[in-house]
Design an enzyme around this catalytic site. Structure first.
Site, PDB file in Angstrom:
ATOM      1  N   PRO A  29      43.505  40.836  19.613  1.00 24.08           N
ATOM      2  CA  PRO A  29      43.859  42.244  19.836  1.00 24.08           C
ATOM      3  C   PRO A  29      43.934  43.035  18.537  1.00 24.08           C
ATOM      4  CG  PRO A  29      45.774  40.810  20.183  1.00 24.08           C
ATOM      5  CD  PRO A  29      44.606  39.915  19.943  1.00 24.08           C
ATOM      6  N   ASP A  30      43.593  44.341  18.604  1.00 30.87           N
ATOM      7  CA  ASP A  30      43.756  45.208  17.425  1.00 30.87           C
ATOM      8  C   ASP A  30      45.134  45.865  17.491  1.00 30.87           C
ATOM      9  OD1 ASP A  30      43.428  47.092  19.379  1.00 30.87           O
ATOM     10  OD2 ASP A  30      41.563  47.932  18.632  1.00 30.87           O
ATOM     11  N   PHE A  31      45.377  46.862  16.636  1.00 24.86           N
ATOM     12  CA  PHE A  31      46.661  47.569  16.666  1.00 24.86           C
ATOM     13  C   PHE A  31      46.612  48.780  17.598  1.00 24.86           C
ATOM     14  CE2 PHE A  31      48.471  46.432  12.168  1.00 24.86           C
ATOM     15  CZ  PHE A  31      48.910  45.219  12.671  1.00 24.86           C
ATOM     16  N   ARG A  32      45.566  49.616  17.385  1.00 27.28           N
ATOM     17  CA  ARG A  32      45.601  50.948  18.003  1.00 27.28           C
ATOM     18  C   ARG A  32      44.540  51.177  19.075  1.00 27.28           C
ATOM     19  NH1 ARG A  32      46.421  51.008  12.761  1.00 27.28           N
ATOM     20  NH2 ARG A  32      48.454  51.690  12.010  1.00 27.28           N
ATOM     21  N   ASN A  98      40.911  43.211   7.740  1.00 28.26           N
ATOM     22  CA  ASN A  98      41.339  42.151   8.658  1.00 28.26           C
ATOM     23  C   ASN A  98      41.971  40.980   7.911  1.00 28.26           C
ATOM     24  OD1 ASN A  98      40.416  43.720  10.663  1.00 28.26           O
ATOM     25  ND2 ASN A  98      38.527  42.594  11.029  1.00 28.26           N
ATOM     26  N   ASP A 100      42.041  37.923   9.512  1.00 30.14           N
ATOM     27  CA  ASP A 100      41.697  36.764  10.353  1.00 30.14           C
ATOM     28  C   ASP A 100      40.681  35.807   9.721  1.00 30.14           C
ATOM     29  OD1 ASP A 100      39.269  38.181  10.641  1.00 30.14           O
ATOM     30  OD2 ASP A 100      39.872  39.032  12.563  1.00 30.14           O
ATOM     31  N   HIS A 115      43.909  43.844   2.708  1.00 28.04           N
ATOM     32  CA  HIS A 115      45.279  43.629   3.205  1.00 28.04           C
ATOM     33  C   HIS A 115      45.678  42.160   3.113  1.00 28.04           C
ATOM     34  CE1 HIS A 115      45.024  47.645   5.601  1.00 28.04           C
ATOM     35  NE2 HIS A 115      45.368  47.822   4.347  1.00 28.04           N
ATOM     36  N   CYS A 150      65.078  26.251  -0.677  1.00 26.88           N
ATOM     37  CA  CYS A 150      66.121  27.158  -1.195  1.00 26.88           C
ATOM     38  C   CYS A 150      66.705  28.042  -0.094  1.00 26.88           C
ATOM     39  CB  CYS A 150      65.566  28.016  -2.329  1.00 26.88           C
ATOM     40  SG  CYS A 150      64.559  29.405  -1.748  1.00 26.88           S
TER      41      CYS A 150
HETATM   42  P1  CNA Z   1      43.335  49.636  14.372  1.00 26.49           P
HETATM   43  O1  CNA Z   1      44.146  50.754  13.866  1.00 26.49           O
HETATM   44  O2  CNA Z   1      43.894  48.784  15.455  1.00 26.49           O
HETATM   45  O3  CNA Z   1      41.940  50.260  14.848  1.00 26.49           O
HETATM   46  C1  CNA Z   1      40.959  49.486  15.475  1.00 26.49           C
HETATM   47  C2  CNA Z   1      39.910  50.439  16.006  1.00 26.49           C
HETATM   48  O4  CNA Z   1      38.856  49.664  16.543  1.00 26.49           O
HETATM   49  C3  CNA Z   1      40.415  51.359  17.132  1.00 26.49           C
HETATM   50  O5  CNA Z   1      40.191  52.700  16.778  1.00 26.49           O
HETATM   51  C4  CNA Z   1      39.602  50.933  18.349  1.00 26.49           C
HETATM   52  O6  CNA Z   1      39.202  52.017  19.151  1.00 26.49           O
HETATM   53  C5  CNA Z   1      38.387  50.276  17.727  1.00 26.49           C
HETATM   54  N1  CNA Z   1      37.817  49.223  18.586  1.00 26.49           N
HETATM   55  C6  CNA Z   1      38.468  48.150  19.110  1.00 26.49           C
HETATM   56  N2  CNA Z   1      37.609  47.382  19.801  1.00 26.49           N
HETATM   57  C7  CNA Z   1      36.403  48.023  19.752  1.00 26.49           C
HETATM   58  C8  CNA Z   1      35.114  47.739  20.290  1.00 26.49           C
HETATM   59  N3  CNA Z   1      34.900  46.641  21.022  1.00 26.49           N
HETATM   60  N4  CNA Z   1      34.108  48.623  20.038  1.00 26.49           N
HETATM   61  C9  CNA Z   1      34.324  49.734  19.294  1.00 26.49           C
HETATM   62  N5  CNA Z   1      35.518  50.041  18.744  1.00 26.49           N
HETATM   63  C10 CNA Z   1      36.534  49.201  18.982  1.00 26.49           C
HETATM   64  O7  CNA Z   1      42.905  48.621  13.204  1.00 26.49           O
HETATM   65  P2  CNA Z   1      42.538  48.951  11.690  1.00 26.49           P
HETATM   66  O8  CNA Z   1      41.801  47.772  11.198  1.00 26.49           O
HETATM   67  O9  CNA Z   1      41.956  50.301  11.528  1.00 26.49           O
HETATM   68  O10 CNA Z   1      43.998  48.983  11.037  1.00 26.49           O
HETATM   69  C11 CNA Z   1      44.280  48.308   9.926  1.00 26.49           C
HETATM   70  C12 CNA Z   1      45.303  47.185  10.170  1.00 26.49           C
HETATM   71  C13 CNA Z   1      45.111  46.404  11.429  1.00 26.49           C
HETATM   72  C14 CNA Z   1      45.119  46.184   9.084  1.00 26.49           C
HETATM   73  O11 CNA Z   1      46.248  46.141   8.297  1.00 26.49           O
HETATM   74  C15 CNA Z   1      44.884  44.826   9.752  1.00 26.49           C
HETATM   75  O12 CNA Z   1      45.443  43.791   9.027  1.00 26.49           O
HETATM   76  C16 CNA Z   1      45.498  44.977  11.087  1.00 26.49           C
HETATM   77  N6  CNA Z   1      45.040  44.031  12.123  1.00 26.49           N
HETATM   78  C17 CNA Z   1      44.122  43.065  11.852  1.00 26.49           C
HETATM   79  C18 CNA Z   1      43.698  42.203  12.852  1.00 26.49           C
HETATM   80  C19 CNA Z   1      42.680  41.137  12.517  1.00 26.49           C
HETATM   81  O13 CNA Z   1      42.658  40.640  11.383  1.00 26.49           O
HETATM   82  N7  CNA Z   1      41.807  40.762  13.460  1.00 26.49           N
HETATM   83  C20 CNA Z   1      44.199  42.344  14.154  1.00 26.49           C
HETATM   84  C21 CNA Z   1      45.154  43.343  14.406  1.00 26.49           C
HETATM   85  C22 CNA Z   1      45.559  44.177  13.380  1.00 26.49           C
END
Ligand code: CNA
Length: 240
Positions: A29-32, A98, A100, A115, A150
């Site tokens: 899963p992503d964040f937003r 990311n 991961d 990050h 510790c």
């Molecule tokens: P975010 O803010 O969650 O944005 C992700 C974006 O990707 C969103 O705008 C979504 O609409 C878009 N998205 C998701 N799936 C799809 C898809 N299939 N097709 C097209 N667009 C899609 O994440 P950011 O990376 O912008 O934010 C930065 C944070 C999130 C960093 O500090 C990361 O470490 C952190 N994060 C990382 C992971 C990971 O490593 N996989 C997972 C969750 C959060």
């Protein structure tokens, strides 16, 4: 995607900047995004340094799957497409937000993690170090919060909200963003600064920015082109 593919073929320096969106195609899963972690109550506390120091169990409970379950995830279509671009001699480097480690698993070589990552953990009290595998072993054995002798809690070298970015990775990312004639911005909401400011460096230096993201970003109006679908992007690149 024709315009983007033509730009890739003629660009003298191409860089990709990736975000959590590219790994949703692998099941992380992503964040937003629409199914993002931020839909859960209190999710913003998970990667917050003040909350970690107050109660590290919030982090360890919230990331069992996301960080420590990561061993089971495999690179997805965008990771493979970027490796393909590197093999074609088209991609000069990857800046990733990311944590991961999937670009490395896909075989990409010039990857900068702005990050950080969970590859190493450090004790918040004495600074002693444990590897990702050692922390996983402690969690697998039932430890709720891995702690040092510790008494301090081990924190991953992931940049939490409230912490500075890893200096070397960020400096290298700035340099790549400035050098890029074509910057591919893939699967990021471009909301977490200072990383989200990197595409502006490309634009200021006269390069072009292409965005592929499911939701609008603040930079869409300045992009040479923007697309919604990461799978279509990956398919088009893998067909090159
Ligand atoms: P975010 O803010 O969650 O944005 C992700 C974006 O990707 C969103 O705008 C979504 O609409 C878009 N998205 C998701 N799936 C799809 C898809 N299939 N097709 C097209 N667009 C899609 O994440 P950011 O990376 O912008 O934010 C930065 C944070 C999130 C960093 O500090 C990361 O470490 C952190 N994060 C990382 C992971 C990971 O490593 N996989 C997972 C969750 C959060």
């Amino acid at each position: 995607m024709k315009k983007l593919i033509e730009a890739l073929k003629s660009s003298s320096c191409t860089v990709a900047m990736t975000g959590a969106g590219i790994s949703t195609l692998c099941g992380i899963p992503d964040f937003r995004g629409p199914q993002g972690l931020y839909k859960q109550p209190d999710a913003e506390r998970i990667f917050d340094i003040d909350w970690f120091d107050r109660d590290p169990s919030i982090y360890y409970r919230g990331t069992r799957e996301l960080v420590y379950g990561m061993r089971k995830f495999k690179p997805g279509p965008v990771h493979l497409a970027l490796k393909h671009l590197e093999d074609l001699g088209i991609l000069d480097g990857i800046i990733t937000q990311n944590i991961d480690m999937l670009h490395q698993k896909a075989g990409s070589s010039n990857v900068w993690e702005v990050h950080g990552s969970g590859l190493l953990h450090h004790c918040r009290r004495c600074g002693s170090r444990k590897t990702f595998d050692e922390i996983c072993a402690m969690l697998d054995a039932g430890t709720e919060v891995p702690r040092c002798k510790c008494g301090g809690a081990y924190k991953p070298d992931i940049t939490f909200f409230g912490e500075a970015l890893p200096e070397q990775a960020f400096a290298a990312s700035q340099e790549l963003a400035i050098r890029a004639k074509t910057l591919l911005v893939l699967g990021t909401s471009l909301t977490v600064y200072p990383a989200a400011g990197l595409p502006r460096l490309t634009l200021q230096a006269g390069g072009k920015v292409f965005i592929v993201n499911g939701q609008p970003t603040a930079l869409d109006d300045l992009a040479a082109a923007r697309y919604d679908d990461l799978q279509t992007f990956a398919d088009a690149v893998l067909a090159m």
